[in-house]
Enzyme design. Structure first.
Site, PDB file in Angstrom:
ATOM      1  N   ASP A  48       7.832  -0.510  30.289  1.00 60.95           N
ATOM      2  CA  ASP A  48       8.917  -0.169  29.349  1.00 60.95           C
ATOM      3  C   ASP A  48       8.440   0.649  28.273  1.00 60.95           C
ATOM      4  O   ASP A  48       7.525   0.145  27.447  1.00 60.95           O
ATOM      5  CB  ASP A  48       9.416  -1.500  29.074  1.00 60.95           C
ATOM      6  CG  ASP A  48      10.680  -1.456  28.190  1.00 60.95           C
ATOM      7  OD1 ASP A  48      11.027  -0.381  27.508  1.00 60.95           O
ATOM      8  OD2 ASP A  48      11.352  -2.409  27.648  1.00 60.95           O
ATOM      9  N   GLU A  78     -19.194   5.657  17.513  1.00 63.14           N
ATOM     10  CA  GLU A  78     -19.422   4.804  18.471  1.00 63.14           C
ATOM     11  C   GLU A  78     -19.253   5.593  19.967  1.00 63.14           C
ATOM     12  O   GLU A  78     -19.100   5.171  20.784  1.00 63.14           O
ATOM     13  CB  GLU A  78     -18.702   3.575  18.707  1.00 63.14           C
ATOM     14  CG  GLU A  78     -16.922   3.708  18.745  1.00 63.14           C
ATOM     15  CD  GLU A  78     -16.521   2.228  18.737  1.00 63.14           C
ATOM     16  OE1 GLU A  78     -16.882   1.456  19.598  1.00 63.14           O
ATOM     17  OE2 GLU A  78     -15.817   2.098  17.544  1.00 63.14           O
ATOM     18  N   CYS A 114     -16.299  -0.045  15.252  1.00 66.29           N
ATOM     19  CA  CYS A 114     -15.448   0.918  14.343  1.00 66.29           C
ATOM     20  C   CYS A 114     -15.863   0.552  12.870  1.00 66.29           C
ATOM     21  O   CYS A 114     -15.413   0.895  11.792  1.00 66.29           O
ATOM     22  CB  CYS A 114     -13.939   0.311  14.625  1.00 66.29           C
ATOM     23  SG  CYS A 114     -13.375   0.625  16.160  1.00 66.29           S
ATOM     24  N   THR A 124      -4.224   2.921  23.643  1.00 64.90           N
ATOM     25  CA  THR A 124      -4.599   2.563  22.229  1.00 64.90           C
ATOM     26  C   THR A 124      -5.910   3.630  22.209  1.00 64.90           C
ATOM     27  O   THR A 124      -6.982   3.277  21.523  1.00 64.90           O
ATOM     28  CB  THR A 124      -5.218   1.115  22.101  1.00 64.90           C
ATOM     29  OG1 THR A 124      -6.265   0.795  22.894  1.00 64.90           O
ATOM     30  CG2 THR A 124      -4.089   0.249  22.121  1.00 64.90           C
ATOM     31  N   HIS A 174      -7.916  -1.405   9.353  1.00 65.28           N
ATOM     32  CA  HIS A 174      -8.580  -0.777  10.459  1.00 65.28           C
ATOM     33  C   HIS A 174      -7.351  -0.962  11.600  1.00 65.28           C
ATOM     34  O   HIS A 174      -6.786  -1.811  11.699  1.00 65.28           O
ATOM     35  CB  HIS A 174      -9.733  -1.556  11.154  1.00 65.28           C
ATOM     36  CG  HIS A 174     -10.051  -0.834  12.452  1.00 65.28           C
ATOM     37  ND1 HIS A 174     -10.455   0.282  12.850  1.00 65.28           N
ATOM     38  CD2 HIS A 174     -10.455  -1.716  13.619  1.00 65.28           C
ATOM     39  CE1 HIS A 174     -10.481   0.490  14.007  1.00 65.28           C
ATOM     40  NE2 HIS A 174     -10.456  -0.838  14.721  1.00 65.28           N
ATOM     41  N   LYS A 232      -0.259  -7.188  12.504  1.00 67.60           N
ATOM     42  CA  LYS A 232      -0.381  -8.802  13.079  1.00 67.60           C
ATOM     43  C   LYS A 232      -1.262  -9.601  11.969  1.00 67.60           C
ATOM     44  O   LYS A 232      -0.974 -10.863  11.712  1.00 67.60           O
ATOM     45  CB  LYS A 232      -0.798  -8.899  14.385  1.00 67.60           C
ATOM     46  CG  LYS A 232       0.283  -8.373  15.365  1.00 67.60           C
ATOM     47  CD  LYS A 232      -0.369  -7.671  16.528  1.00 67.60           C
ATOM     48  CE  LYS A 232      -1.157  -8.757  17.458  1.00 67.60           C
ATOM     49  NZ  LYS A 232      -0.576  -8.837  18.663  1.00 67.60           N
ATOM     50  N   SER A 242     -15.585  -4.196  16.338  1.00 64.59           N
ATOM     51  CA  SER A 242     -15.677  -5.147  17.330  1.00 64.59           C
ATOM     52  C   SER A 242     -17.383  -5.764  17.536  1.00 64.59           C
ATOM     53  O   SER A 242     -18.346  -4.740  17.362  1.00 64.59           O
ATOM     54  CB  SER A 242     -15.327  -4.799  18.721  1.00 64.59           C
ATOM     55  OG  SER A 242     -14.034  -4.733  18.699  1.00 64.59           O
TER      56      SER A 242
HETATM   57  N1  COA Z   1       9.135  -4.075  23.998  1.00 63.30           N
HETATM   58  C1  COA Z   1       8.588  -4.390  22.858  1.00 63.30           C
HETATM   59  N2  COA Z   1       7.427  -5.300  22.480  1.00 63.30           N
HETATM   60  C2  COA Z   1       6.793  -5.322  24.096  1.00 63.30           C
HETATM   61  C3  COA Z   1       7.326  -4.900  25.141  1.00 63.30           C
HETATM   62  C4  COA Z   1       8.662  -4.253  25.229  1.00 63.30           C
HETATM   63  N3  COA Z   1       9.375  -3.982  26.333  1.00 63.30           N
HETATM   64  N4  COA Z   1       6.436  -5.282  26.186  1.00 63.30           N
HETATM   65  C5  COA Z   1       5.638  -5.955  25.459  1.00 63.30           C
HETATM   66  N5  COA Z   1       5.444  -5.822  23.992  1.00 63.30           N
HETATM   67  C6  COA Z   1       4.710  -6.360  23.150  1.00 63.30           C
HETATM   68  C7  COA Z   1       4.048  -7.622  23.432  1.00 63.30           C
HETATM   69  O1  COA Z   1       5.031  -8.861  23.031  1.00 63.30           O
HETATM   70  C8  COA Z   1       2.963  -7.692  22.427  1.00 63.30           C
HETATM   71  O2  COA Z   1       3.323  -7.851  21.068  1.00 63.30           O
HETATM   72  P1  COA Z   1       2.559  -8.943  20.363  1.00 63.30           P
HETATM   73  O3  COA Z   1       0.962  -8.581  20.493  1.00 63.30           O
HETATM   74  O4  COA Z   1       2.935  -8.946  19.091  1.00 63.30           O
HETATM   75  O5  COA Z   1       2.596 -10.032  21.037  1.00 63.30           O
HETATM   76  C9  COA Z   1       2.396  -6.349  22.593  1.00 63.30           C
HETATM   77  O6  COA Z   1       3.665  -5.497  23.014  1.00 63.30           O
HETATM   78  C10 COA Z   1       1.202  -5.905  23.463  1.00 63.30           C
HETATM   79  O7  COA Z   1       1.515  -6.451  24.873  1.00 63.30           O
HETATM   80  P2  COA Z   1       0.360  -7.042  25.598  1.00 63.30           P
HETATM   81  O8  COA Z   1       1.022  -7.702  26.701  1.00 63.30           O
HETATM   82  O9  COA Z   1      -0.393  -7.799  24.631  1.00 63.30           O
HETATM   83  O10 COA Z   1      -0.397  -5.716  26.114  1.00 63.30           O
HETATM   84  P3  COA Z   1      -1.509  -5.509  26.972  1.00 63.30           P
HETATM   85  O11 COA Z   1      -1.922  -6.831  27.741  1.00 63.30           O
HETATM   86  O12 COA Z   1      -1.224  -4.424  27.526  1.00 63.30           O
HETATM   87  O13 COA Z   1      -2.746  -5.569  25.801  1.00 63.30           O
HETATM   88  C11 COA Z   1      -4.036  -4.419  24.101  1.00 63.30           C
HETATM   89  C12 COA Z   1      -2.842  -4.833  24.469  1.00 63.30           C
HETATM   90  C13 COA Z   1      -3.797  -3.820  22.640  1.00 63.30           C
HETATM   91  C14 COA Z   1      -4.973  -5.744  24.013  1.00 63.30           C
HETATM   92  C15 COA Z   1      -4.680  -3.519  24.853  1.00 63.30           C
HETATM   93  O14 COA Z   1      -4.073  -2.290  24.986  1.00 63.30           O
HETATM   94  C16 COA Z   1      -6.368  -3.536  24.685  1.00 63.30           C
HETATM   95  O15 COA Z   1      -7.073  -4.150  25.143  1.00 63.30           O
HETATM   96  N6  COA Z   1      -6.600  -2.597  23.816  1.00 63.30           N
HETATM   97  C17 COA Z   1      -8.184  -2.217  23.458  1.00 63.30           C
HETATM   98  C18 COA Z   1      -8.810  -3.233  22.434  1.00 63.30           C
HETATM   99  C19 COA Z   1      -7.935  -3.033  20.983  1.00 63.30           C
HETATM  100  O16 COA Z   1      -7.467  -2.043  20.495  1.00 63.30           O
HETATM  101  N7  COA Z   1      -8.244  -4.341  20.255  1.00 63.30           N
HETATM  102  C20 COA Z   1      -7.905  -4.476  19.087  1.00 63.30           C
HETATM  103  C21 COA Z   1      -8.908  -4.953  17.633  1.00 63.30           C
HETATM  104  S1  COA Z   1      -9.991  -3.917  17.740  1.00 63.30           S
END
Ligand code: COA
Length: 383
Positions: free
Chosen positions: A29, A79, A111, A152, A233, A242, A308
């Protein structure tokens, strides 16, 4: 004596992907990427551009002959290093025409690297106020096609010139640093893509903000009301929000609204570029300063850096009178507006078409700094 950020600029490569189109292609979505992750576009680099060319293209916007002479230290935080031994800062030292009596080196801690560079620069300037230090955060954030981290990703660099009597942001000695040995994101030597535990990295980031903030409040007897804005960051634009929301529950409504409004201003560029890894915090600072019309000289700004693995730091600065005259808003907006949108097929092709360092050949790219030739395992750059 005040020491801090005198000049700031960023560079993003000339291609991007539309996040709604990427979501469609991945059967997701679009609102997950647009709202849940908070990204509308993502920068993508061709193989003729790397962390050295991103960095040089960012730095050239702030260098003058006078500054080139004054710089006696160039530090690269990355990195996405290209070499296990030689620092990209040494190549940049030549490309940017810096004075020969300069210290050049590269720092790695996910980072957090550029923040370590900034703290080294501040200490150096306290002892050598006549000099300037160039810190460049440069990265190619690649998680892989169809990976959990794909939305990301991003690419580009932020160049930060530090000096005594800075013209943009004076840094204070109020800083809290936190180190925790955690495997939330790491990239073993030789691996193209990182290993990542997304939920753990999100949680460690939020916990790290809480711990550094709580310690900061205690150590310096300050509260959120002291701050005009906080910059985070930004691996993706929802992340900092968040962490901020998790701490705003007990804060008065005016302060909470102010910090949330400033947060939105700090993610304007990140929404269009994506993840710059070590440059993300500083892209957020540029975005805040170039977007907000509510800030004024003297305002206190908090910066939360997270790498990280993990190292986090909360540190602060205050805006200098006339800071807005030294920003590069028009050229930054124009850089982003001139980029070309890639179809998802073209993005996937570009992503997989990586530079073959073992094969001697010439390359062409219209950017001011780009790779012009690979010969005998050496990258040569067009100046
Ligand atoms: N409409 C609106 N929001 C939606 C949605 C929709 N249709 N579907 C999912 N979402 C939201 C979820 O509720 C979640 O929000 P929340 O975190 O506020 O609860 C968000 O989108 C992400 O969904 P999630 O299921 O957690 O996504 P994911 O399993 O694909 O993982 C990351 C997301 C960021 C963890 C992943 O992209 C990742 O591993 N990135 C690299 C690591 C990173 O950036 N880490 C950050 C710290 S350095």
């Amino acid at each position: 004596m005040l020491v801090g950020i005198d000049q700031l600029s960023f560079y993003a490569p000339p291609f991007y992907v539309d996040m709604a189109e990427l979501a469609d292609a991945r059967g997701v979505d679009p609102n997950k990427y647009l709202i849940g992750i908070g990204q509308t576009q993502m920068s993508v680099a061709p193989k003729t551009q790397d962390i050295v060319t991103f960095a040089a293209n960012a730095a050239k916007q702030i260098l003058t002959p006078e500054i080139q002479k004054k710089i006696d230290m160039i530090i690269v935080g990355t990195e996405s290093s290209l070499d296990e031994s030689k620092a990209s800062a040494v190549v940049l030292h030549r490309l940017l025409g810096l004075n020969p009596f300069t210290r050049a080196f590269e720092i790695k801690q996910a980072c957090y690297g550029a923040t370590a560079g900034i703290q080294i620069a501040v200490n150096h300037l306290a002892a050598h106020p006549e000099s300037n230090v160039l810190v460049i955060a440069t990265d190619n954030a690649r998680y892989g096609l169809n990976s959990g981290g794909e939305p990301t990703q991003g690419a580009g660099a932020v160049a930060i010139l530090l000096s005594a009597n800075p013209r943009i942001l004076a840094l204070t000695d109020e800083t809290v640093t936190l180190t925790q040995d955690i495997y939330d994101f790491w990239r073993p030597t030789g691996n193209l893509y990182p290993e990542v535990d997304g939920p753990l990295s999100n949680q460690t980031y939020i916990d790290s903000f809480q711990k550094t903030w709580d310690e900061y409040e205690k150590r310096y007897t300050k509260t959120f009301t002291d701050f005009a804005a906080l910059c985070f960051h930004v691996p993706y634009t929802k992340m900092g929000k968040k962490a901020l929301l998790a701490k705003l529950a007990d804060v008065d409504a005016d302060t909470a609204n102010r910090l949330l409004q400033r947060y939105e201003e700090s993610i304007h560029y990140s929404k269009r570029i994506g993840n710059l890894y070590t440059g993300s915090l500083y892209l957020g600072l540029i975005s805040l300063l170039e977007t907000s019309v509510s800030l004024k000289a003297g305002d206190k700004i908090g910066l939360f850096s997270y790498g990280s693995g993990s190292v986090a730091e909360f540190f602060t600065g205050h805006l200098i009178e006339g800071y807005e005259k030294h920003l590069k808003k028009e050229s930054h907006e124009s850089l982003l507006n001139k980029r070309k949108k890639l179809s998802i097929t073209d993005y996937e092709h570009l992503f997989n078409d990586t530079l073959d360092i073992s094969h001697n050949r010439f390359y062409q790219d219209s950017q001011i700094f780009s790779i012009s030739e690979v010969k005998d395992l050496i990258r040569h750059y067009k100046q």
